[in-house]
Design a protein around this motif. Sequence first.
Motif, PDB file in Angstrom:
ATOM      1  N   ARG A 277       0.958  -1.295  -0.023  1.00  0.00           N
ATOM      2  CA  ARG A 277       0.074  -0.032  -0.053  1.00  0.00           C
ATOM      3  C   ARG A 277       0.918   1.270  -0.035  1.00  0.00           C
ATOM      4  O   ARG A 277       0.570   2.268  -0.726  1.00  0.00           O
ATOM      5  CB  ARG A 277      -0.696  -0.020   1.150  1.00  0.00           C
TER       6      ARG A 277
ATOM      7  N   LEU B 168       1.816   1.685  -3.644  1.00  0.00           N
ATOM      8  CA  LEU B 168       1.068   2.155  -4.456  1.00  0.00           C
ATOM      9  C   LEU B 168       0.445   3.738  -4.194  1.00  0.00           C
ATOM     10  O   LEU B 168       0.374   4.250  -5.247  1.00  0.00           O
ATOM     11  CB  LEU B 168      -0.563   1.419  -4.342  1.00  0.00           C
ATOM     12  N   LYS B 169       0.553   4.001  -3.128  1.00  0.00           N
ATOM     13  CA  LYS B 169       0.354   5.529  -2.578  1.00  0.00           C
ATOM     14  C   LYS B 169       1.585   6.259  -3.239  1.00  0.00           C
ATOM     15  O   LYS B 169       1.277   7.465  -3.661  1.00  0.00           O
ATOM     16  CB  LYS B 169       0.439   5.669  -0.909  1.00  0.00           C
TER      17      LYS B 169
ATOM     18  N   TYR C 124       3.206   5.831  -5.858  1.00  0.00           N
ATOM     19  CA  TYR C 124       3.316   5.824  -7.310  1.00  0.00           C
ATOM     20  C   TYR C 124       1.928   6.667  -7.745  1.00  0.00           C
ATOM     21  O   TYR C 124       1.968   7.537  -8.691  1.00  0.00           O
ATOM     22  CB  TYR C 124       2.842   4.350  -7.964  1.00  0.00           C
ATOM     23  N   ARG C 125       0.745   6.817  -7.003  1.00  0.00           N
ATOM     24  CA  ARG C 125      -0.330   7.674  -7.212  1.00  0.00           C
ATOM     25  C   ARG C 125       0.263   9.033  -7.022  1.00  0.00           C
ATOM     26  O   ARG C 125      -0.327   9.921  -7.694  1.00  0.00           O
ATOM     27  CB  ARG C 125      -1.454   7.052  -6.295  1.00  0.00           C
TER      28      ARG C 125
ATOM     29  N   ILE D 210       0.724   6.331 -11.745  1.00  0.00           N
ATOM     30  CA  ILE D 210      -0.430   5.559 -12.080  1.00  0.00           C
ATOM     31  C   ILE D 210      -1.798   6.358 -11.545  1.00  0.00           C
ATOM     32  O   ILE D 210      -1.495   7.310 -10.862  1.00  0.00           O
ATOM     33  CB  ILE D 210      -0.832   4.349 -11.260  1.00  0.00           C
TER      34      ILE D 210
ATOM     35  N   SER E 103      -5.899   7.221 -10.383  1.00  0.00           N
ATOM     36  CA  SER E 103      -6.788   6.642  -9.322  1.00  0.00           C
ATOM     37  C   SER E 103      -7.386   5.415  -9.723  1.00  0.00           C
ATOM     38  O   SER E 103      -7.476   4.387  -8.691  1.00  0.00           O
ATOM     39  CB  SER E 103      -7.601   7.776  -8.922  1.00  0.00           C
TER      40      SER E 103
ATOM     41  N   TYR F  92      -4.892   2.699  -9.233  1.00  0.00           N
ATOM     42  CA  TYR F  92      -4.618   2.415  -7.906  1.00  0.00           C
ATOM     43  C   TYR F  92      -5.591   1.615  -7.059  1.00  0.00           C
ATOM     44  O   TYR F  92      -5.107   0.732  -6.476  1.00  0.00           O
ATOM     45  CB  TYR F  92      -4.326   3.894  -7.222  1.00  0.00           C
ATOM     46  N   HIS F  93      -6.863   1.690  -7.592  1.00  0.00           N
ATOM     47  CA  HIS F  93      -7.873   1.246  -6.847  1.00  0.00           C
ATOM     48  C   HIS F  93      -7.968  -0.258  -7.053  1.00  0.00           C
ATOM     49  O   HIS F  93      -8.117  -1.121  -6.415  1.00  0.00           O
ATOM     50  CB  HIS F  93      -9.364   1.787  -7.121  1.00  0.00           C
TER      51      HIS F  93
ATOM     52  N   TYR G  59      -4.948  -1.996  -5.361  1.00  0.00           N
ATOM     53  CA  TYR G  59      -5.323  -2.013  -3.878  1.00  0.00           C
ATOM     54  C   TYR G  59      -6.228  -3.226  -3.768  1.00  0.00           C
ATOM     55  O   TYR G  59      -5.852  -4.066  -2.637  1.00  0.00           O
ATOM     56  CB  TYR G  59      -5.848  -0.625  -3.733  1.00  0.00           C
TER      57      TYR G  59
ATOM     58  N   ILE H  74       2.478  -3.752 -12.495  1.00  0.00           N
ATOM     59  CA  ILE H  74       2.194  -2.153 -12.638  1.00  0.00           C
ATOM     60  C   ILE H  74       2.557  -1.927 -13.990  1.00  0.00           C
ATOM     61  O   ILE H  74       2.317  -1.284 -14.715  1.00  0.00           O
ATOM     62  CB  ILE H  74       2.663  -1.374 -11.404  1.00  0.00           C
TER      63      ILE H  74
END
Length: 270
Positions: A176, A179-180, A182-183, A188, A190, A193-194, A197, A215
Amino acid sequence: MLTSELMLTDTFLLISANYAVPREVPAAVPGTHVPFILYVCRVLTATATSTLSATATNLSWSDFFASYINREKMVNLRLQKRLAASVLSVGKRKVWLDPNEVTEISNANSRKSVKKLIKDGLIIKKPQVVHSRSRAIRHLEAKRKGRHTGHGKRKGSANARMPVKVLWMRRQRVLRRLLKKYRESKKIDSHMYHEFYLKSKGNAFKNKRVLMEHIFKRKAEVKRQKLLADQAEARRQRNKAARKRREERLAKRREELIASVAESEKGQGK
């Protein structure tokens, strides 16, 4: 008489010739079962550097021992040690009292006087005893390399030594966090990301490397789809422009044909 007893007797006579001690020799020390000659030899040998009173020639053995005990009796400094420990905020075993200033230290019966002795250096706080951790550090470094972790060193089940729940929480936090990151860096969007996730929560990725590979693969796929979509759109635009030019060309040719027909009919009418 045994040889050892003869040697003790000779030693006693030799020492008593140099010191003023009573000549009558009892069998044992009064009130004990210790051989008398052995005890006297130890006492006189221990005090060989000191001189007994010259008036001790007519003393009894009980008076002789009483004078020796009184002479060797030490001053009780428990009060001073307790006060010094309280003043220095340490334990009593950390307090050092100067053995050469016993008389002056024994006169100190208050905290104020003890503080003065501390200031003068007669009472000192002992330094901290070094408790080295070098061996423990070396052992931990070896364990990090995998040493000392065999079956004989293990206590408890594998789940007790490293719970599965802890491993799961660590893995989820790592994924997580990635992912945060990269967002926020716009690598990436949203929607992606979702998607990742939920896949991470569904145990789709066993570590960060696998997630990064997915990714990159997904971004390459999205890029390829976008490229194909752009190419298709460009092809549609080219075809549309070609159709428009063809229609314009046909319309122009039709108009020219109509105009030529109209001119021919007009010429025939004349």
